[in-house]
Enzyme design. Structure first.
Site, PDB file in Angstrom:
ATOM      1  CG  ASN A 188      -1.742   1.240   1.377  1.00 43.95           C
ATOM      2  OD1 ASN A 188      -2.437   1.609   0.429  1.00 43.95           O
ATOM      3  ND2 ASN A 188      -1.707   1.890   2.528  1.00 43.95           N
ATOM      4  CG  HIS A 205      -0.375   6.081   4.872  1.00 43.15           C
ATOM      5  ND1 HIS A 205      -1.748   6.112   5.014  1.00 43.15           N
ATOM      6  CD2 HIS A 205       0.130   6.900   5.805  1.00 43.15           C
ATOM      7  CE1 HIS A 205      -2.045   6.944   6.010  1.00 43.15           C
ATOM      8  NE2 HIS A 205      -0.924   7.433   6.505  1.00 43.15           N
ATOM      9  CB  SER A 249       5.167   5.112   4.220  1.00 42.14           C
ATOM     10  OG  SER A 249       5.582   6.157   5.083  1.00 42.14           O
ATOM     11  CG  ASP A 291      -2.623   3.396   6.929  1.00 35.93           C
ATOM     12  OD1 ASP A 291      -2.630   2.839   5.820  1.00 35.93           O
ATOM     13  OD2 ASP A 291      -3.466   4.247   7.260  1.00 35.93           O
TER      14      ASP A 291
HETATM   15  C1  DQB Z   1      -6.736   3.253   3.817  1.00 34.07           C
HETATM   16  C2  DQB Z   1      -6.671   3.337   5.201  1.00 34.07           C
HETATM   17  C3  DQB Z   1      -7.814   3.598   5.933  1.00 34.07           C
HETATM   18  C4  DQB Z   1      -9.032   3.778   5.309  1.00 34.07           C
HETATM   19  C5  DQB Z   1      -9.085   3.667   3.931  1.00 34.07           C
HETATM   20  C6  DQB Z   1      -7.935   3.415   3.197  1.00 34.07           C
HETATM   21  C7  DQB Z   1     -10.254   4.057   6.109  1.00 34.07           C
HETATM   22  O1  DQB Z   1     -10.204   4.137   7.323  1.00 34.07           O
HETATM   23  N1  DQB Z   1     -11.413   4.180   5.432  1.00 34.07           N
HETATM   24  C8  DQB Z   1     -12.701   4.414   6.069  1.00 34.07           C
HETATM   25  C9  DQB Z   1     -13.378   3.087   6.409  1.00 34.07           C
HETATM   26  C10 DQB Z   1     -13.780   2.327   5.195  1.00 34.07           C
HETATM   27  C11 DQB Z   1     -14.295   0.943   5.530  1.00 34.07           C
HETATM   28  O2  DQB Z   1     -15.301   0.861   6.271  1.00 34.07           O
HETATM   29  O3  DQB Z   1     -13.706  -0.049   5.063  1.00 34.07           O
HETATM   30  N2  DQB Z   1      -5.541   3.020   3.134  1.00 34.07           N
HETATM   31  N3  DQB Z   1      -6.461  -2.850   5.129  1.00 34.07           N
HETATM   32  C12 DQB Z   1      -5.655  -3.309   6.086  1.00 34.07           C
HETATM   33  N4  DQB Z   1      -4.468  -2.694   6.378  1.00 34.07           N
HETATM   34  C13 DQB Z   1      -4.066  -1.578   5.724  1.00 34.07           C
HETATM   35  C14 DQB Z   1      -4.633   0.127   3.993  1.00 34.07           C
HETATM   36  C15 DQB Z   1      -5.544   0.604   3.049  1.00 34.07           C
HETATM   37  C16 DQB Z   1      -6.723  -0.088   2.770  1.00 34.07           C
HETATM   38  C17 DQB Z   1      -7.011  -1.243   3.469  1.00 34.07           C
HETATM   39  C18 DQB Z   1      -4.922  -1.050   4.702  1.00 34.07           C
HETATM   40  C19 DQB Z   1      -6.132  -1.738   4.438  1.00 34.07           C
HETATM   41  O4  DQB Z   1      -2.961  -1.067   6.003  1.00 34.07           O
HETATM   42  N5  DQB Z   1      -6.025  -4.389   6.799  1.00 34.07           N
HETATM   43  C20 DQB Z   1      -5.302   1.871   2.292  1.00 34.07           C
HETATM   44  C1  GRF Z   2      -2.951   8.865  -2.433  1.00 32.96           C
HETATM   45  O1  GRF Z   2      -2.644  10.006  -1.687  1.00 32.96           O
HETATM   46  C2  GRF Z   2      -2.512   7.623  -1.712  1.00 32.96           C
HETATM   47  O2  GRF Z   2      -1.347   7.797  -0.951  1.00 32.96           O
HETATM   48  C3  GRF Z   2      -3.687   7.359  -0.800  1.00 32.96           C
HETATM   49  O3  GRF Z   2      -4.814   7.698  -1.547  1.00 32.96           O
HETATM   50  C4  GRF Z   2      -4.464   8.655  -2.557  1.00 32.96           C
HETATM   51  C5  GRF Z   2      -4.845   8.042  -3.865  1.00 32.96           C
HETATM   52  O4  GRF Z   2      -4.660   8.920  -4.947  1.00 32.96           O
HETATM   53  N1  GRF Z   2      -3.651   5.989  -0.329  1.00 32.96           N
HETATM   54  P1  GRF Z   2      -4.721   8.355  -6.421  1.00 32.96           P
HETATM   55  O5  GRF Z   2      -6.069   7.667  -6.581  1.00 32.96           O
HETATM   56  O6  GRF Z   2      -3.592   7.408  -6.606  1.00 32.96           O
HETATM   57  O7  GRF Z   2      -4.609   9.542  -7.324  1.00 32.96           O
END
Ligand code: DQB
Ligand code: GRF
Length: 216
Positions: free
Chosen positions: A109, A111, A138, A147
């Site tokens: 991912n 972030h 990152s 994250d």
């Molecule tokens: C994200 C990190 C957090 C969110 C979204 C993308 C978030 O809190 N969204 C609101 C709740 C949405 C929902 O209900 O699902 N970044 N899964 C795991 N670990 C991670 C990272 C992302 C997406 C899913 C992770 C992930 O580090 N288990 C991308």
């Molecule tokens: C980026 O800032 C990324 O780091 C975060 O969500 C945003 C996605 O932007 N996880 P894009 O869809 O790649 O333009």
């Protein structure tokens, strides 16, 4: 060398997807994107994939009875396309243990912060409020904790006087577009070792030793 077949999960704009697509155009790049999956229909990222001739799928999470069923559909679709590696590029659904475990050390991912600072959402406003002078992005392996996985690479940018969340986000995004293709390359080349939830990069070149903001 055969290129590592990679799936990319998106939910929106897809600018990081575009950076990966552009990197994959180089003949010596060790990964190829075989499928782009979005949980949201009609997003710009899907257009970017289509324009590059990459297969796309829309898997709307609301069509499923629970997260596990949604995630099983994701895995099935990715595996049907032959993906052995998955990139989250602005994918906005939190993934549960089943998916994360299945793809362990094959799921990365990007972030928009220098982790472990500012996990979660709204990172640029939080960085401004905290008054940090360096911010960035990152790329990390995905674990169940959001994250929180082993960090593969980071890029730093200065926070400048007068920055807004938007101006800072734009500076970080440029860094993202450089970092993500670099990290996917390292992973696809098998140069990232995970031990004790920390990574080691084989044959990584050391950057300059110090970045200071304000500049001395
Ligand atoms: C994200 C990190 C957090 C969110 C979204 C993308 C978030 O809190 N969204 C609101 C709740 C949405 C929902 O209900 O699902 N970044 N899964 C795991 N670990 C991670 C990272 C992302 C997406 C899913 C992770 C992930 O580090 N288990 C991308
Ligand atoms: C980026 O800032 C990324 O780091 C975060 O969500 C945003 C996605 O932007 N996880 P894009 O869809 O790649 O333009």
């Amino acid at each position: 060398m055969p290129r590592v077949k990679t799936g990319v999960l998106i939910s929106g704009r897809g600018s990081n997807l575009q950076a990966l697509i552009d990197a994959c155009a180089a003949p010596d790049y060790p990964a190829e994107i075989v499928l782009v999956v979005s949980n949201a229909p009609d997003v710009q990222g899907l257009e970017r994939a289509a324009r590059a001739g990459i297969a796309t799928a829309v898997i709307p999470h609301r069509d499923f009875d629970g997260r596990a069923a949604f995630e099983d559909a994701l895995t099935q679709t990715l595996e049907a396309a032959g993906a052995g590696l998955v990139c989250l590029a602005g994918f906005m659904r939190v993934l549960t243990e089943g998916f994360v475990g299945h793809w362990r050390d094959r799921l990365i991912n990007i972030h928009p912060s220098l982790l472990p600072a500012f996990p979660g959402l709204d990172t640029h406003n939080r960085a401004l409020a905290a008054g940090v002078k360096l911010h960035g992005c990152s790329v990390h392996y995905v674990r169940e904790g959001v994250d929180a996985g082993p960090i593969i690479g980071q890029a730093a940018v200065p926070v400048l006087d007068g920055d807004t969340a938007e101006s800072l986000a734009a500076r970080v995004l440029e860094a993202e577009h450089r970092l993500f293709p670099l990290c996917l390359r390292l992973v696809a080349e098998g140069r990232v070792q995970v031990a004790g939830e920390v990574t080691r990069i084989e044959g990584g070149a050391a950057p300059g030793p110090v970045l200071i903001n304000p500049a001395p």
